[in-house]
Design an enzyme around this catalytic site. Structure first.
Site, PDB file in Angstrom:
ATOM      1  N   ARG A  41       0.829  -1.210   0.000  1.00  0.00           N
ATOM      2  CA  ARG A  41       0.000   0.000   0.000  1.00  0.00           C
ATOM      3  C   ARG A  41       0.865   1.263   0.000  1.00  0.00           C
ATOM      4  NH1 ARG A  41      -5.495   1.213   1.645  1.00  0.00           N
ATOM      5  NH2 ARG A  41      -5.653   3.144   2.828  1.00  0.00           N
ATOM      6  N   VAL A  75      -6.469   7.335  -1.722  1.00  0.00           N
ATOM      7  CA  VAL A  75      -6.492   5.888  -1.534  1.00  0.00           C
ATOM      8  C   VAL A  75      -7.460   5.631  -0.381  1.00  0.00           C
ATOM      9  CG1 VAL A  75      -5.166   3.857  -0.860  1.00  0.00           C
ATOM     10  CG2 VAL A  75      -4.140   5.555  -2.365  1.00  0.00           C
ATOM     11  N   SER A  76      -8.554   4.937  -0.667  1.00  0.00           N
ATOM     12  CA  SER A  76      -9.607   4.744   0.330  1.00  0.00           C
ATOM     13  C   SER A  76      -9.113   3.940   1.525  1.00  0.00           C
ATOM     14  CB  SER A  76     -10.800   4.029  -0.298  1.00  0.00           C
ATOM     15  OG  SER A  76     -11.367   4.792  -1.333  1.00  0.00           O
ATOM     16  N   ALA A  77      -9.846   4.040   2.619  1.00  0.00           N
ATOM     17  CA  ALA A  77      -9.536   3.245   3.801  1.00  0.00           C
ATOM     18  C   ALA A  77      -9.551   1.758   3.430  1.00  0.00           C
ATOM     19  CB  ALA A  77     -10.555   3.516   4.903  1.00  0.00           C
ATOM     20  N   GLN A  81     -12.048  -0.731   0.897  1.00  0.00           N
ATOM     21  CA  GLN A  81     -11.558  -1.411  -0.297  1.00  0.00           C
ATOM     22  C   GLN A  81     -11.828  -2.911  -0.235  1.00  0.00           C
ATOM     23  OE1 GLN A  81      -7.555   0.310   0.012  1.00  0.00           O
ATOM     24  NE2 GLN A  81      -7.844   1.169  -2.025  1.00  0.00           N
TER      25      GLN A  81
END
Length: 216
Positions: A41, A75-77, A81
């Protein structure tokens, strides 16, 4: 595929994040678990972002702001995701369209569908798609994800259809183009905002009609 040494801090936090997502019930399948353990990530967020923020289960990371300082891409949590990917019910070889690019989520999808699958990531902002494509290439996913700059609410793919469409951008309705691009038994996962609250809703084509199958 680029990997991070499991002995370093990022690798440890990535493994811990996967464990937490399993413990909380977000990760339910082995392929999704493997994807979250494999994809770094930290390779898809600004370099100055603290690792504890990057690998926090419910923290998003802003990747672009407009001239007023408003976040326009992120970038989503992690829990969001993983929930949406599980809702999509992806299998090896699935064809999946991601609407809203960033890079990390597309890399996760590539891991889940495997080398026989197809992942296409679309965003209307050329700066966002350029960044996503560059980061995917650097992380080893350049040949596994196709990144396109386009307005996904219009006709983009012609006759091509997808087994799953995952909308990672905010939405208030279902664009007709998405329904036309969905395979006969396909799944559409979209975060719909209703009465001030956003919920990730999964839909599936069943006997010629769209049926909601889950909400997170």
């Amino acid at each position: 595929m680029m990997t991070v040494d499991g002995g370093d801090r990022a690798g440890e936090l990535r493994a811990r994040l996967a464990d937490e997502l399993i413990a909380r019930g977000y990760i339910r399948s082995a392929r999704v678990e493997a994807a979250f353990r494999a994809v770094p990530r930290d390779a898809f967020v600004p370099a100055d972002t603290p690792l504890d923020v990057i690998y926090h289960v419910d923290r998003s990371v802003v990747t672009k702001r407009d001239e007023h300082g408003v976040a326009v891409s992120s970038v989503s949590a992690a829990y969001i995701q993983v929930a949406m990917i599980e809702q999509a019910e992806l299998r090896p070889g699935s064809r999946v369209l991601e609407i809203g690019s960033g890079g990390y989520n597309a890399a996760l999808l590539a891991e889940v569908v495997g080398p026989g699958g197809r992942v296409v990531s679309v965003d209307i902002d050329p700066e966002v798609t350029g960044r996503a494509a560059a980061l995917l290439e650097a992380a080893g996913y350049g040949g596994r994800v196709t990144v396109i700059t386009a307005d996904a609410q219009g006709e983009v793919f012609g006759r091509e259809s997808f087994d799953a469409i995952i909308v990672t951008a905010g939405a208030w309705d279902l664009a007709p183009a998405w329904l036309r691009e969905l395979a006969a038994d396909g799944r559409l996962v979209v975060p719909l905002r209703m009465n001030g609250v956003s919920r990730s809703i999964a839909f599936r084509w069943e006997t010629g009609r769209l049926v909601s199958t889950s909400a997170v």
